[in-house]
Enzyme design. Structure first.
Site, short mmCIF file in Angstrom:
data_model
loop_
_atom_site.label_atom_id
_atom_site.label_comp_id
_atom_site.label_asym_id
_atom_site.label_seq_id
_atom_site.Cartn_x
_atom_site.Cartn_y
_atom_site.Cartn_z
N SER A 90 41.53 39.60 51.76
CA SER A 90 40.10 39.38 52.01
C SER A 90 39.95 38.45 53.21
CB SER A 90 39.46 38.73 50.79
OG SER A 90 38.15 38.29 51.11
N TYR A 100 39.33 32.46 44.15
CA TYR A 100 39.53 33.83 44.65
C TYR A 100 40.21 33.79 46.02
CZ TYR A 100 38.04 38.35 46.66
OH TYR A 100 38.00 39.58 47.27
N1 LIG Z 1 33.81 44.34 48.32
C1 LIG Z 1 34.12 43.37 49.14
O1 LIG Z 1 33.27 42.84 49.88
C2 LIG Z 1 35.54 42.90 49.25
C3 LIG Z 1 35.85 42.04 50.30
C4 LIG Z 1 37.15 41.59 50.43
C5 LIG Z 1 38.12 42.00 49.54
N2 LIG Z 1 37.78 42.83 48.52
C6 LIG Z 1 38.85 43.24 47.61
O2 LIG Z 1 38.88 44.64 47.55
C7 LIG Z 1 39.47 45.05 46.32
C8 LIG Z 1 38.58 46.11 45.68
O3 LIG Z 1 37.33 45.54 45.41
P1 LIG Z 1 35.98 46.38 45.36
O4 LIG Z 1 35.00 45.67 46.20
O5 LIG Z 1 36.25 47.82 45.60
O6 LIG Z 1 35.57 46.08 43.84
P2 LIG Z 1 35.25 47.02 42.60
O7 LIG Z 1 34.87 46.06 41.53
O8 LIG Z 1 34.32 48.10 42.99
O9 LIG Z 1 36.67 47.68 42.28
C9 LIG Z 1 37.73 46.95 41.74
C10 LIG Z 1 38.54 47.88 40.86
O10 LIG Z 1 39.68 47.17 40.40
C11 LIG Z 1 39.83 47.46 39.02
N3 LIG Z 1 40.56 46.38 38.37
C12 LIG Z 1 40.12 45.13 38.09
N4 LIG Z 1 41.08 44.45 37.47
C13 LIG Z 1 42.15 45.28 37.35
C14 LIG Z 1 43.43 45.14 36.80
N5 LIG Z 1 43.83 44.00 36.19
N6 LIG Z 1 44.29 46.19 36.88
C15 LIG Z 1 43.91 47.34 37.45
N7 LIG Z 1 42.69 47.54 37.98
C16 LIG Z 1 41.82 46.51 37.93
C17 LIG Z 1 38.42 47.61 38.49
O11 LIG Z 1 38.38 48.32 37.28
C18 LIG Z 1 37.77 48.37 39.64
O12 LIG Z 1 37.93 49.77 39.49
C19 LIG Z 1 39.62 43.78 45.49
O13 LIG Z 1 40.96 43.31 45.58
C20 LIG Z 1 38.70 42.80 46.17
O14 LIG Z 1 39.11 41.47 45.99
C21 LIG Z 1 36.51 43.29 48.35
#
Ligand SMILES: NC(=O)c1ccc[n+]([C@@H]2O[C@H](COP(=O)([O-])OP(=O)(O)OC[C@H]3O[C@@H](n4cnc5c(N)ncnc54)[C@H](O)[C@@H]3O)[C@@H](O)[C@H]2O)c1
Length: 254
Positions: free
Chosen positions: A145, A158
């Site tokens: 991130s 986080y």
């Molecule tokens: N959306 C953003 O702005 C953003 C920014 C930077 C980083 N991220 C990172 O991107 C990644 C995806 O996030 P997103 O925004 O798509 O969120 P999201 O909540 O839409 O998707 C996250 C997915 O991870 C799954 N998950 C959670 N815990 C889990 C576990 N213990 N084992 C297996 N699966 C698990 C959830 O069920 C979900 O399907 C994450 O690592 C998040 O930290 C997101």
């Protein structure tokens, strides 16, 4: 078969939603067979359905990445079903909720570390073990991130787990480069997914603040991250390893 990763086998964690779902679909569109790994079986089944509806091939494996047996099994099932593992997108992650450092709930802290840091390490461990046994290299991308580089308020724990992930990527790239295994991190800024929608509910002024803070003036899309991940796993990125690639509309100033 044509595409950037034609004939390859990819494992995507957190693929039931958001960035992971877009990544599974992008891998399949570019010719890979995909394992959709997630704790959310309904969302995972929907991702498989979307991949198949677009003409691709995918299976769902229920996997909590914080559970070592689950991760070992997700890699084993992928190899059993598709014969090998060439690419992985270690993307599953969660936040501890919007809270100042001194107010983070201990249970949420522990779960965030267990999933984001320990879980990502477990994925790297079993993916790399398979790639070493097979002896044909591989490409792994981890979702970190932009908060791992910048200190945004209310995300201290986080951000610390994501900074830890960056260091795992640097170490893995150094240790396994000679084995033909490339390891990179993508560092998304604000991307419009369920995770960010949940933050907006907890902190209603956040959306406006983020849009003002991003030089391109908008949130990113999951597809913009997914396309970068597939590029990093493709032969077009053959000399890229150990990199920390921001996908944040210019938010990180270096
Ligand atoms: N959306 C953003 O702005 C953003 C920014 C930077 C980083 N991220 C990172 O991107 C990644 C995806 O996030 P997103 O925004 O798509 O969120 P999201 O909540 O839409 O998707 C996250 C997915 O991870 C799954 N998950 C959670 N815990 C889990 C576990 N213990 N084992 C297996 N699966 C698990 C959830 O069920 C979900 O399907 C994450 O690592 C998040 O930290 C997101």
């Amino acid at each position: 078969m044509s595409g950037l990763v034609a004939g390859k086998v990819a494992l995507v964690t957190g693929a039931a939603s958001g960035i992971g779902r877009a990544s599974a679909m992008a891998f399949a569109r570019e010719g890979a067979m995909v394992t959709v790994a997630d704790v959310d079986a309904d969302g995972g089944a929907e991702t498989v359905r979307l991949v198949e509806a677009a003409g691709g091939e995918a299976i769902f494996v229920r996997c909590d990445i914080a559970d070592e047996d689950d991760v070992r099994s997700a890699v084993a099932v992928t190899v059993e079903r598709f014969g090998r593992l060439d690419c992985a997108h270690n993307n599953a992650g969660l936040g501890h909720g919007q809270a100042k450092l001194a107010e983070i709930d201990r249970n949420r802290w522990d779960r965030t570390v267990a999933v984001n840091l320990t879980g990502t390490w477990l994925c790297l461990k079993y993916e790399i073990q398979h790639m070493l046994e097979r002896g044909e290299g591989g490409a792994i991308v981890v979702t970190s991130s932009a908060t791992s580089l910048l200190a945004f308020p209310l995300t201290a724990g986080y951000a610390a787990t994501k900074a830890g992930i960056n260091q795992l990527v640097r170490s893995a790239a150094k240790e396994y480069g000679r084995d033909g295994i490339r390891v990179n991190a993508v560092l998304p800024g604000p991307i419009s997914t369920e995770m960010v929608a949940r933050s907006f509910v907890e902190n209603p002024s956040l959306q406006k603040h983020l849009e003002e803070d991003v030089p391109l003036g908008r949130l990113g899309t999951p597809e913009e991250v997914a396309d970068t991940v597939v590029f990093l796993c493709s032969g077009n990125a053959g000399f890229i390893s150990g990199s920390m690639l921001t996908i944040d509309g210019g938010q990180t100033p270096w």
